[in-house]
Design a protein around this motif. Sequence first.
Motif, PDB file in Angstrom:
ATOM      1  N   SER A 132      -7.638   7.811  -4.561  1.00 43.66           N
ATOM      2  CA  SER A 132      -7.219   6.889  -5.606  1.00 43.66           C
ATOM      3  C   SER A 132      -5.714   6.927  -5.811  1.00 43.66           C
ATOM      4  N   PHE A 188     -15.169  -2.216   5.639  1.00 42.80           N
ATOM      5  CA  PHE A 188     -13.885  -2.052   4.981  1.00 42.80           C
ATOM      6  C   PHE A 188     -12.844  -2.978   5.592  1.00 42.80           C
ATOM      7  N   ILE A 242      -8.849   0.279  -4.516  1.00 42.96           N
ATOM      8  CA  ILE A 242     -10.162  -0.118  -4.028  1.00 42.96           C
ATOM      9  C   ILE A 242     -10.570  -1.429  -4.696  1.00 42.96           C
ATOM     10  N   TRP A 284     -17.266   7.068   2.143  1.00 41.17           N
ATOM     11  CA  TRP A 284     -16.100   6.276   2.513  1.00 41.17           C
ATOM     12  C   TRP A 284     -14.808   7.075   2.406  1.00 41.17           C
TER      13      TRP A 284
END
Length: 370
Positions: free
Chosen positions: A40, A294, A45, A344
Amino acid sequence: MPIRSTLKALSLATLLVTVGGCAFAPGGHMEYEAEIAPLSDQVTISPITPGLISTYRSRIAQTAPADAKLVDDIKRYVYRVGGGDVLDINLSTPLDLAQETGAQRQTVEALTYTVQPDGTLFYPYVGRINVRSKTVDEVRAALVKGLSRYITEPQVNVSVAQFRSQRVYLSGAVDKPGFVPVTDVPLTLIDAVSGSGGVTTLANTHDITLTRNGKQEHLSLYQLLQEGDMRQNRLLQDGDVINVPVAEDQNVFVLGQVLKPGNMPVGNERLSLTDALSRAGGVDEERADPSGIFVVRENSPDSDKLATVFILDISDATSFMLGARFPLQPRDVVYVTAAPVSRWNRVLSQLLPSVTSTGAFVSVIDDIED
């Protein structure tokens, strides 16, 4: 076990360092939430949802109007004379000095005069006057003032017969590299490219460069011509240089569990995510996890995040409709994973170091599922 590249090894090392505290601390265990935290800090995302698609479509719809300054500059534009220009000077009232000086009658009408490199022009009975950076109306006024010593209310008309003093240069993937003259008609970016014969099939119209007074500005001719984004247009000036690069780096990388992974040249096309997957032979249904598709996109240098990662879940076939409306950008990485989406973190940790090094993508992906 396949040989890993140095880049991949570094990626794994980074992953272990960032999440190791949770995995190996007494009583610690690695959970989904614990894995997300390190990433993050590096990525944004963004699930591909109907709301996201609507945002993209609204952005396109809002890009048409030109800047008010451009519109105003075009309205106020006026050509200014420079060295090398050829002026057509028409004196509708004959210049008759016989009564004044006893000299032979002379008539000057509809003759052309070339402006000297120093910006001066010689006109009979007026002498040498400086016309550099003057408008044709200002040149006319200077001539009227000089001729008024010999005739009453001289009628003079001035126009530019040949524009030679100012030009804009075009280089790169255009049909006729060279220059386009600046005239009394406002010259915009669209006009200059058209005047050079247009761009070639090899042109990268997404990132052309306008250089003015040593400063560069990057513009998208694609958005200007194909999407109607008039904010990309510019009013050009003498000495501007426009470079249209060759589309050497206009690629999308489709990797992972597809039938034909690899580098996909797209030129000036704008592929959707579904287009890219189709060209790659489609998703390998036996190995791919449909929840893990992705799209890794490098952020601009001024962003505080390395990349934006878009995620599409195609376990519901209707999601392909979202993919068909999601536009890819050059250098995007499309990766179809065999791992559940809950893992992921591991996939992205190995993809991220390669975002700015396209040559390392294949070596990073070779054994990503080990």
